[in-house]
Motif scaffolding. Structure first.
Motif, mmCIF file in Angstrom:
data_model
loop_
_atom_site.group_PDB
_atom_site.id
_atom_site.type_symbol
_atom_site.label_atom_id
_atom_site.label_comp_id
_atom_site.label_asym_id
_atom_site.label_seq_id
_atom_site.Cartn_x
_atom_site.Cartn_y
_atom_site.Cartn_z
ATOM 1 N N SER A 182 0.838 -1.198 0.000
ATOM 2 C CA SER A 182 0.000 0.000 0.000
ATOM 3 C C SER A 182 0.873 1.248 0.000
ATOM 4 C CB SER A 182 -0.923 0.015 1.222
ATOM 5 O OG SER A 182 -1.819 -1.080 1.183
ATOM 6 N N SER A 183 0.481 2.228 -0.789
ATOM 7 C CA SER A 183 1.176 3.512 -0.811
ATOM 8 C C SER A 183 0.509 4.528 0.109
ATOM 9 C CB SER A 183 1.211 4.056 -2.242
ATOM 10 O OG SER A 183 -0.109 4.224 -2.748
ATOM 11 N N SER A 184 -0.662 4.188 0.652
ATOM 12 C CA SER A 184 -1.360 5.074 1.588
ATOM 13 C C SER A 184 -2.314 4.228 2.424
ATOM 14 C CB SER A 184 -2.127 6.175 0.847
ATOM 15 O OG SER A 184 -3.133 5.610 0.013
ATOM 16 N N CYS A 185 -2.800 4.806 3.520
ATOM 17 C CA CYS A 185 -3.756 4.121 4.398
ATOM 18 C C CYS A 185 -5.148 4.699 4.173
ATOM 19 C CB CYS A 185 -3.351 4.278 5.861
ATOM 20 S SG CYS A 185 -1.757 3.541 6.267
ATOM 21 N N GLN A 186 -6.138 3.859 4.323
ATOM 22 C CA GLN A 186 -7.520 4.294 4.173
ATOM 23 C C GLN A 186 -8.046 4.812 5.504
ATOM 24 O OE1 GLN A 186 -10.102 1.603 1.925
ATOM 25 N NE2 GLN A 186 -8.305 0.353 1.450
ATOM 26 N N ALA A 187 -8.783 5.897 5.456
ATOM 27 C CA ALA A 187 -9.361 6.476 6.669
ATOM 28 C C ALA A 187 -10.557 5.655 7.129
ATOM 29 C CB ALA A 187 -9.792 7.915 6.404
ATOM 30 N N CYS A 188 -10.699 5.516 8.441
ATOM 31 C CA CYS A 188 -11.880 4.851 8.988
ATOM 32 C C CYS A 188 -13.121 5.652 8.596
ATOM 33 C CB CYS A 188 -11.785 4.747 10.513
ATOM 34 S SG CYS A 188 -10.487 3.639 11.121
ATOM 35 N N ALA A 189 -14.138 4.969 8.130
ATOM 36 C CA ALA A 189 -15.366 5.634 7.696
ATOM 37 C C ALA A 189 -16.143 6.152 8.905
ATOM 38 C CB ALA A 189 -16.209 4.658 6.886
ATOM 39 N N PRO A 190 -17.038 7.111 8.720
ATOM 40 C CA PRO A 190 -17.901 7.548 9.830
ATOM 41 C C PRO A 190 -18.668 6.368 10.431
ATOM 42 C CG PRO A 190 -18.065 9.071 7.989
ATOM 43 C CD PRO A 190 -17.258 7.912 7.498
ATOM 44 N N GLY A 191 -18.741 6.358 11.744
ATOM 45 C CA GLY A 191 -19.359 5.230 12.438
ATOM 46 C C GLY A 191 -18.362 4.162 12.839
ATOM 47 N N PHE A 192 -17.086 4.345 12.474
ATOM 48 C CA PHE A 192 -16.035 3.383 12.801
ATOM 49 C C PHE A 192 -14.855 4.126 13.438
ATOM 50 C CE2 PHE A 192 -18.583 1.371 9.651
ATOM 51 C CZ PHE A 192 -18.526 0.010 9.919
ATOM 52 N N HIS A 193 -13.986 3.373 14.099
ATOM 53 C CA HIS A 193 -12.847 3.992 14.785
ATOM 54 C C HIS A 193 -11.718 2.983 14.890
ATOM 55 C CE1 HIS A 193 -12.921 1.957 18.819
ATOM 56 N NE2 HIS A 193 -14.081 1.564 18.337
ATOM 57 N N MET A 194 -10.515 3.493 15.145
ATOM 58 C CA MET A 194 -9.346 2.658 15.408
ATOM 59 C C MET A 194 -8.363 3.487 16.216
ATOM 60 S SD MET A 194 -7.498 0.071 15.554
ATOM 61 C CE MET A 194 -8.706 -1.007 14.818
ATOM 62 N N SER A 195 -8.037 2.999 17.407
ATOM 63 C CA SER A 195 -7.164 3.743 18.323
ATOM 64 C C SER A 195 -5.714 3.277 18.268
ATOM 65 C CB SER A 195 -7.689 3.612 19.761
ATOM 66 O OG SER A 195 -7.739 2.244 20.153
ATOM 67 N N GLU A 196 -5.394 2.250 17.488
ATOM 68 C CA GLU A 196 -4.040 1.705 17.447
ATOM 69 C C GLU A 196 -3.390 1.966 16.095
ATOM 70 O OE1 GLU A 196 -4.413 -2.397 18.323
ATOM 71 O OE2 GLU A 196 -5.085 -2.099 20.398
ATOM 72 N N GLU A 197 -2.057 1.849 16.061
ATOM 73 C CA GLU A 197 -1.317 1.973 14.816
ATOM 74 C C GLU A 197 -1.327 0.643 14.058
ATOM 75 O OE1 GLU A 197 2.571 3.295 15.859
ATOM 76 O OE2 GLU A 197 2.027 5.415 15.787
ATOM 77 N N ASN A 198 -0.823 0.723 12.793
ATOM 78 C CA ASN A 198 -0.683 -0.419 11.874
ATOM 79 C C ASN A 198 -1.891 -1.360 11.917
ATOM 80 O OD1 ASN A 198 1.211 -1.099 14.432
ATOM 81 N ND2 ASN A 198 0.389 -3.032 13.692
ATOM 82 N N ALA A 199 -3.081 -0.778 11.861
ATOM 83 C CA ALA A 199 -4.315 -1.572 11.874
ATOM 84 C C ALA A 199 -4.630 -2.057 10.464
ATOM 85 C CB ALA A 199 -5.475 -0.751 12.425
ATOM 86 N N THR A 200 -5.263 -3.218 10.389
ATOM 87 C CA THR A 200 -5.709 -3.773 9.111
ATOM 88 C C THR A 200 -7.213 -3.632 8.923
ATOM 89 O OG1 THR A 200 -5.888 -5.975 10.122
ATOM 90 C CG2 THR A 200 -3.799 -5.407 9.066
ATOM 91 N N PHE A 201 -7.922 -3.105 9.923
ATOM 92 C CA PHE A 201 -9.358 -2.857 9.818
ATOM 93 C C PHE A 201 -9.751 -1.845 10.884
ATOM 94 C CE2 PHE A 201 -8.715 -6.313 12.752
ATOM 95 C CZ PHE A 201 -9.554 -6.015 13.810
ATOM 96 N N CYS A 202 -10.971 -1.322 10.796
ATOM 97 C CA CYS A 202 -11.512 -0.395 11.792
ATOM 98 C C CYS A 202 -12.681 -1.046 12.509
ATOM 99 C CB CYS A 202 -11.978 0.910 11.132
ATOM 100 S SG CYS A 202 -10.629 1.908 10.439
ATOM 101 N N ASN A 203 -12.880 -0.681 13.762
ATOM 102 C CA ASN A 203 -13.979 -1.216 14.565
ATOM 103 C C ASN A 203 -15.180 -0.279 14.493
ATOM 104 O OD1 ASN A 203 -12.432 -3.434 15.569
ATOM 105 N ND2 ASN A 203 -11.448 -2.059 17.019
ATOM 106 N N SER A 204 -16.368 -0.872 14.492
ATOM 107 C CA SER A 204 -17.584 -0.064 14.504
ATOM 108 C C SER A 204 -17.811 0.503 15.896
ATOM 109 C CB SER A 204 -18.786 -0.916 14.084
ATOM 110 O OG SER A 204 -18.928 -2.043 14.934
#
Length: 338
Positions: A137-159
């Motif tokens: 990946s050349s960039s990271c995708q932002a967590c969509a509204p309604g989701f969050h991620m508090s840690e680094e190097n995540a592979t998904f976001c939590n609702s």
């Protein structure tokens, strides 16, 4: 590239000439940091050949680049050859890295990491609020509204869990819904106001029903109001109702309180005996008193009878002996029948 073409032409000319009149050049190969460097011993000829190239530029590719053997011009001389340009080192593409020197290829960034510029020696972890679920990946995708991620190097976001929300992208945390509102589903982007008859503080997750004796007729309220005096609140979502004139309604009443009809009547804030109740109490008291007197008299009569029975033998002892129709006076009569 003009000098490079000149060198290549010169190399070819030297090769042809060496095959006819000159002694082939002797080559020596030296390995430096996984990169092969070839030096050539000059021949006795004056024609240009590979020995005239500067071999000091042939060094190991630095971290963040790799040696592109497909374009490296090392086939000029038949034996050994040499690096003719440091431009043979190609920088790593976007989404790739190479932390070591002198390598033949670059490595793709792992999931949860990215590389946003060429020639990167290392991939960067996706910051909180973003993720990367694929390699290279050349960039990271932002967590969509309604989701969050508090840690680094995540592979998904939590609702966002129930009671929380996120109305923008790249949320690191999902805050609780403000006072007077709630979120009943996961992944909520907007909170809903509490309905009439309910309330919620800023520390609670869901709206609560107003307690008994309280009411709330507005949407999105933090607290409920106590039902006022001389009113009653049968339901928490309706306005207080005026108390009837013959009833009692203190603060927090859910229903009017009445005195017992016929026997009581309302006087101010209290219930007093009605006249009929007073009459019944007097009559009932008289009856009870009469019954008590009769019981006392009966008890006294029974006590007198018991005393007479207990004294009877003593009275018979004091009577003189005599005959009554041939029977002693103190003898007990005997029933003979008819």
């Amino acid at each position: 590239m003009g000098n490079l073409d000149f060198y290549a032409v010169a190399c070819l000319l030297g090769l042809v000439r060496s095959q006819t009149t000159l002694t082939p050049a002797l080559t020596a190969t030296t390995v430096i940091e996984n990169v092969t460097t070839t030096t050539t011993t000059p021949s006795t000829t004056t024609a240009p050949d590979c020995s005239t190239f500067n071999t000091s530029t042939c060094a190991a590719c630095v971290p963040g680049s790799y040696s592109n053997n497909g374009t490296l011009l090392c086939s000029c001389c038949l034996e050994g050859g040499m690096c003719v340009s440091s431009g043979a080192c190609v920088p790593c593409s976007l989404g790739f890295q190479q932390p070591l020197a002198g390598q033949q290829s670059c490595r793709p960034c792992l999931a949860g990491f990215y590389s946003s510029h060429v020639g990167s020696p290392a991939c960067q972890p996706c910051p909180p609020g973003s993720y990367s679920n694929q390699t290279g990946s050349s960039s990271c995708q932002a967590c969509a509204p309604g989701f969050h991620m508090s840690e680094e190097n995540a592979t998904f976001c939590n609702s966002c869990p129930e009671g929380t929300y996120c109305n923008s992208s790249r949320c690191v945390h999902c805050p609780l819904c403000p006072a007077g509102s709630e979120a009943l589903q996961v992944g909520t982007t907007e909170c809903s106001p509490c309905r009439p008859g309910m309330h919620k503080s800023s520390l609670q997750t869901v709206c609560q029903i107003c307690s008994s004796g309280y009411y709330q007729i507005h949407w999105g309220q933090e607290n409920c109001d106590l039902c006022p005096e001389n009113h009653y609140c049968p339901s928490p979502n309706v306005s207080p109702i005026q108390c009837p004139s013959d009833a009692f309604c203190p603060e927090g009443s859910t229903a009017p309180g009445y005195c017992m009809e016929t026997f009581f009547k309302k006087v101010g804030d209290t219930c007093n005996f009605a006249p009929v109740t007073i009459a019944l109490l007097v009559i009932g008291g008289g009856i009870v008193l009469l019954i008590v007197i009769l019981l006392i008299m009966r008890r006294r009569r029974d006590t007198d009878n018991e005393l007479l029975v207990s004294r009877a033998p003593l009275l018979r002892r004091n009577q003189p002996a005599g005959r009554l129709y041939g029977v002693l006076g103190n003898a007990e009569p005997v029933y003979a029948g008819w």
